[in-house]
Design a protein around this motif. Structure first.
Motif, short mmCIF file in Angstrom:
data_model
loop_
_atom_site.label_atom_id
_atom_site.label_comp_id
_atom_site.label_asym_id
_atom_site.label_seq_id
_atom_site.Cartn_x
_atom_site.Cartn_y
_atom_site.Cartn_z
N LEU A 151 -7.65 -9.73 10.86
CA LEU A 151 -7.73 -11.10 11.37
C LEU A 151 -7.71 -12.13 10.25
O LEU A 151 -7.07 -13.17 10.37
CB LEU A 151 -9.00 -11.28 12.22
CG LEU A 151 -9.13 -10.34 13.43
CD1 LEU A 151 -10.45 -10.57 14.14
CD2 LEU A 151 -7.97 -10.55 14.39
N ASP A 152 -8.43 -11.86 9.18
CA ASP A 152 -8.46 -12.75 8.02
C ASP A 152 -8.94 -11.93 6.82
O ASP A 152 -8.87 -10.70 6.85
CB ASP A 152 -9.33 -14.00 8.27
CG ASP A 152 -10.70 -13.64 8.84
OD1 ASP A 152 -11.28 -12.63 8.38
OD2 ASP A 152 -11.19 -14.35 9.74
N ALA A 173 -10.06 -6.21 13.77
CA ALA A 173 -10.34 -5.80 15.14
C ALA A 173 -9.86 -4.37 15.35
O ALA A 173 -8.87 -3.94 14.76
CB ALA A 173 -9.66 -6.73 16.14
N SER A 174 -10.57 -3.63 16.19
CA SER A 174 -10.21 -2.25 16.53
C SER A 174 -10.04 -2.14 18.04
O SER A 174 -10.68 -2.87 18.80
CB SER A 174 -11.28 -1.28 16.04
OG SER A 174 -12.54 -1.59 16.64
N ALA A 175 -9.17 -1.22 18.46
CA ALA A 175 -8.93 -1.02 19.89
C ALA A 175 -8.42 0.39 20.12
O ALA A 175 -7.90 1.03 19.20
CB ALA A 175 -7.91 -2.04 20.41
N GLY A 176 -8.56 0.85 21.37
CA GLY A 176 -8.10 2.21 21.65
C GLY A 176 -8.15 2.55 23.12
O GLY A 176 -7.99 1.69 24.00
N GLU A 213 -5.78 7.98 13.09
CA GLU A 213 -4.63 7.34 13.73
C GLU A 213 -3.96 6.32 12.83
O GLU A 213 -2.74 6.22 12.78
CB GLU A 213 -5.09 6.66 15.04
CG GLU A 213 -5.68 7.63 16.06
CD GLU A 213 -4.66 8.63 16.56
OE1 GLU A 213 -3.56 8.20 16.95
OE2 GLU A 213 -4.96 9.84 16.57
N MET A 214 -4.74 5.51 12.11
CA MET A 214 -4.16 4.52 11.20
C MET A 214 -5.27 3.98 10.30
O MET A 214 -6.43 4.38 10.40
CB MET A 214 -3.46 3.38 11.95
CG MET A 214 -4.37 2.44 12.71
SD MET A 214 -3.48 0.96 13.34
CE MET A 214 -2.99 0.13 11.83
N PHE A 215 -4.90 3.07 9.39
CA PHE A 215 -5.88 2.48 8.48
C PHE A 215 -5.44 1.07 8.10
O PHE A 215 -4.29 0.67 8.32
CB PHE A 215 -6.06 3.35 7.22
CG PHE A 215 -4.78 3.59 6.48
CD1 PHE A 215 -4.29 2.68 5.56
CD2 PHE A 215 -4.04 4.76 6.70
CE1 PHE A 215 -3.11 2.91 4.87
CE2 PHE A 215 -2.85 5.00 6.03
CZ PHE A 215 -2.39 4.07 5.11
N LEU A 216 -6.38 0.31 7.54
CA LEU A 216 -6.13 -1.02 7.00
C LEU A 216 -6.64 -1.06 5.56
O LEU A 216 -7.67 -0.46 5.25
CB LEU A 216 -6.87 -2.10 7.79
CG LEU A 216 -6.30 -2.61 9.10
CD1 LEU A 216 -7.24 -3.66 9.68
CD2 LEU A 216 -4.91 -3.19 8.92
N TYR A 217 -5.92 -1.78 4.71
CA TYR A 217 -6.34 -1.93 3.33
C TYR A 217 -6.75 -3.37 3.07
O TYR A 217 -6.00 -4.31 3.33
CB TYR A 217 -5.19 -1.55 2.38
CG TYR A 217 -5.45 -1.90 0.93
CD1 TYR A 217 -6.37 -1.18 0.18
CD2 TYR A 217 -4.77 -2.96 0.32
CE1 TYR A 217 -6.61 -1.49 -1.14
CE2 TYR A 217 -5.00 -3.28 -1.01
CZ TYR A 217 -5.92 -2.54 -1.74
OH TYR A 217 -6.16 -2.87 -3.05
N PHE A 218 -7.99 -3.56 2.62
CA PHE A 218 -8.49 -4.85 2.17
C PHE A 218 -8.63 -4.80 0.66
O PHE A 218 -9.30 -3.91 0.12
CB PHE A 218 -9.86 -5.17 2.79
CG PHE A 218 -9.81 -5.58 4.24
CD1 PHE A 218 -9.79 -6.91 4.60
CD2 PHE A 218 -9.79 -4.62 5.25
CE1 PHE A 218 -9.75 -7.30 5.94
CE2 PHE A 218 -9.75 -4.98 6.58
CZ PHE A 218 -9.74 -6.33 6.92
N GLU A 219 -8.03 -5.75 -0.02
CA GLU A 219 -8.09 -5.74 -1.48
C GLU A 219 -9.51 -5.84 -1.99
O GLU A 219 -9.89 -5.20 -2.98
CB GLU A 219 -7.25 -6.90 -2.04
CG GLU A 219 -7.13 -6.88 -3.55
CD GLU A 219 -6.20 -7.96 -4.07
OE1 GLU A 219 -6.06 -8.07 -5.29
OE2 GLU A 219 -5.61 -8.69 -3.25
N ASP A 220 -10.35 -6.64 -1.30
CA ASP A 220 -11.72 -6.87 -1.78
C ASP A 220 -12.76 -5.99 -1.10
O ASP A 220 -13.86 -5.82 -1.63
CB ASP A 220 -12.11 -8.34 -1.58
CG ASP A 220 -11.27 -9.28 -2.44
OD1 ASP A 220 -10.89 -8.87 -3.55
OD2 ASP A 220 -10.99 -10.41 -1.99
#
Length: 459
Positions: free
Chosen positions: A52-53, A58-61, A409-416
């Motif tokens: 989102l920022d 957000a997660s969903a399934g 299932e998947m992932f997100l990468y946050f630099e910080d």
């Protein structure tokens, strides 16, 4: 978790022992993710993550619930309930209403044949659209035209006020599984094994409303298209169930490159059981793509492949990167790649250039007279051919994250804030940079001591 601790896997024991799966020791010096935080809120498979920022996601399934989280602390911020069946697609877009500040909205599609728009700050349900005749399988936003699209058995175009602008007729029972935007107000839709090019016609002085026209159908794939993504301003790429990778021109929609050399039965072991196992179509299915300006990174069956766009060939591969199918990959800075799999693991890879091998000199003298050494020109030809076909880079395993007990299932990468993974085990895990987190804790401790005056007393 127990199967990982005792060294087990999903393969039968006899095959697991012969598996060429690359492993890494307990001391993973190049893996920064040494701390993890387990988040529990979902009651079924978590399939989707969306950023989102800079600090929220957000997660969903399959439980039909959307949850908004703080990526830094793992705090559950909002729970969005409104769907009655599993969620099939999720995207974000920015509200531009003049009376409000810019606000990130969340769009979710569900198997209950509805799409809901949510306010990500309050969790309020902005609007519910329930006029669909079939399940919406994909959503995409066209920022330049200020519209968004929903794809199912037909293609619908909507504005930000959620008015239906136009739609196609029924396309197929298979439905649209993926959409990407390309130039000239066009989009590409994956429908079964076909690619359909649609052009959006915006209203002008002479026309009353929007229209959507089918321009062309591309029939080059032999099986269902599983992945579709934009590469750059010049091309997009598709991957199919039988391992076809096709690079397309975004302007004239012609084929720029074709690759299907992800499967070579001659490289497999001789046992008939293993050959039958490896020849399953899932082992060559292209499940996911990620790209940069130079390469396409493809998740092919259980392997990872790096396809160079300029050379039009595979420059690096790990044919058995995981024990099961790779579901999601993404490229990180510093030539790193992350992959997650049905086997429950998340692995970090580094793309490295191989050292160029120098040709061996032909031996001369006494040993050469008696036939020792590589003097036979015909015998040296396979070696030369093998060197020509060899990949110029390698994918080296530098991190192995074991925390989930089922398919990731998947992932997100946050630099910080680290890495976020979601799984069929209903869990979300925040993987944290241990060194960074330790430094932040020390800083907070010193700040607390300074506020209380204890720091000066200690000095």
């Amino acid at each position: 978790m127990l199967r990982w601790l005792i060294g087990g896997g999903r393969e039968p024991q006899g095959l697991a022992e012969k598996s060429p799966l690359q492993t890494i020791g307990e001391e993973q010096t190049q893996n920064p993710y040494t701390e993890l935080l387990v988040l529990k809120a979902h009651h079924d498979i978590v399939r989707f993550l969306v950023q989102l920022d800079d600090y929220r996601f957000a997660s969903a399934g399959d439980d039909g619930i959307v949850i908004v989280w703080n990526a830094q602390t793992g705090e559950k911020l909002l729970e969005l309930c409104g769907h009655t069946q599993k969620i099939t697609a999720i995207i974000t877009f920015t509200s531009l209403e003049s009376c409000e500040e810019k606000n990130q909205l969340i769009l979710t599609a569900s198997a209950d044949k509805t799409v809901i728009v949510w306010d990500s700050n309050t969790g309020r349900q902005v609007q519910r659209i329930s006029c669909f005749q079939s399940t919406v399988k994909c959503l995409t936003v066209l920022q330049r035209l200020d519209v968004w699209l929903s794809g199912g058995n037909d293609l619908c175009v909507w504005n930000r006020k959620l008015d239906l602008l136009c739609k196609t007729s029924h396309l197929s029972d298979t439905g649209i599984t993926a959409l990407v935007e390309i130039p000239k107000n066009c989009v590409v839709a994956a429908v079964g094994k076909e690619l359909i090019i649609f052009r959006l016609v915006a209203p002008t002085e002479g026309s009353l409303g929007w229209d959507i026209l089918e321009v062309k159908r591309l029939l080059d794939h032999q099986d269902n298209i599983l992945s579709l993504v934009n590469v750059n301003d010049l091309s997009f790429v598709t991957g199919s169930h039988v391992g076809e990778l096709i690079v397309w021109d975004v302007l004239d929609w012609t084929m720029q490159a074709y690759e299907r050399n992800f499967w070579d039965p001659s490289l497999q072991l001789d046992t008939q059981q293993e050959i039958r196992l490896c020849q399953k179509s899932n082992d060559i299915s292209i499940h996911h793509f990620t790209c940069d300006e130079e390469n396409v990174f493809a998740a092919v069956g259980r392997g990872l492949y790096v396809y160079n766009l300029q050379m039009k060939r595979v420059i690096a591969c790990q044919k058995t990167a995981h024990d099961s199918n790779v579901l999601h990959i993404d490229k990180l800075p510093n030539r790193q790649l992350i992959s997650c799999s049905e086997d429950g693991s998340v692995r970090i890879w580094e793309l490295r250039e191989k050292q160029q091998l120098t040709a061996e000199p032909v031996p001369t003298g006494f040993f050469n007279m008696w036939g020792f050494g590589r003097v036979n020109k015909q015998a040296s030809q396979p070696v030369k051919k093998q060197q020509e076909n060899a990949t110029s880079c390698s994918l080296e395993l530098i991190g192995d994250l074991i925390g989930h007990s089922s398919s990731v299932e998947m992932f997100l990468y946050f630099e910080d804030h680290g890495l976020v993974t979601c799984s069929a085990d209903h869990l979300i895990i925040l993987w944290k940079n241990g060194q960074r987190e330790s430094g932040l804790r020390s800083l907070k401790l010193f700040q607390k001591l300074e506020e209380n005056g204890d720091l000066y007393l200690a000095v």
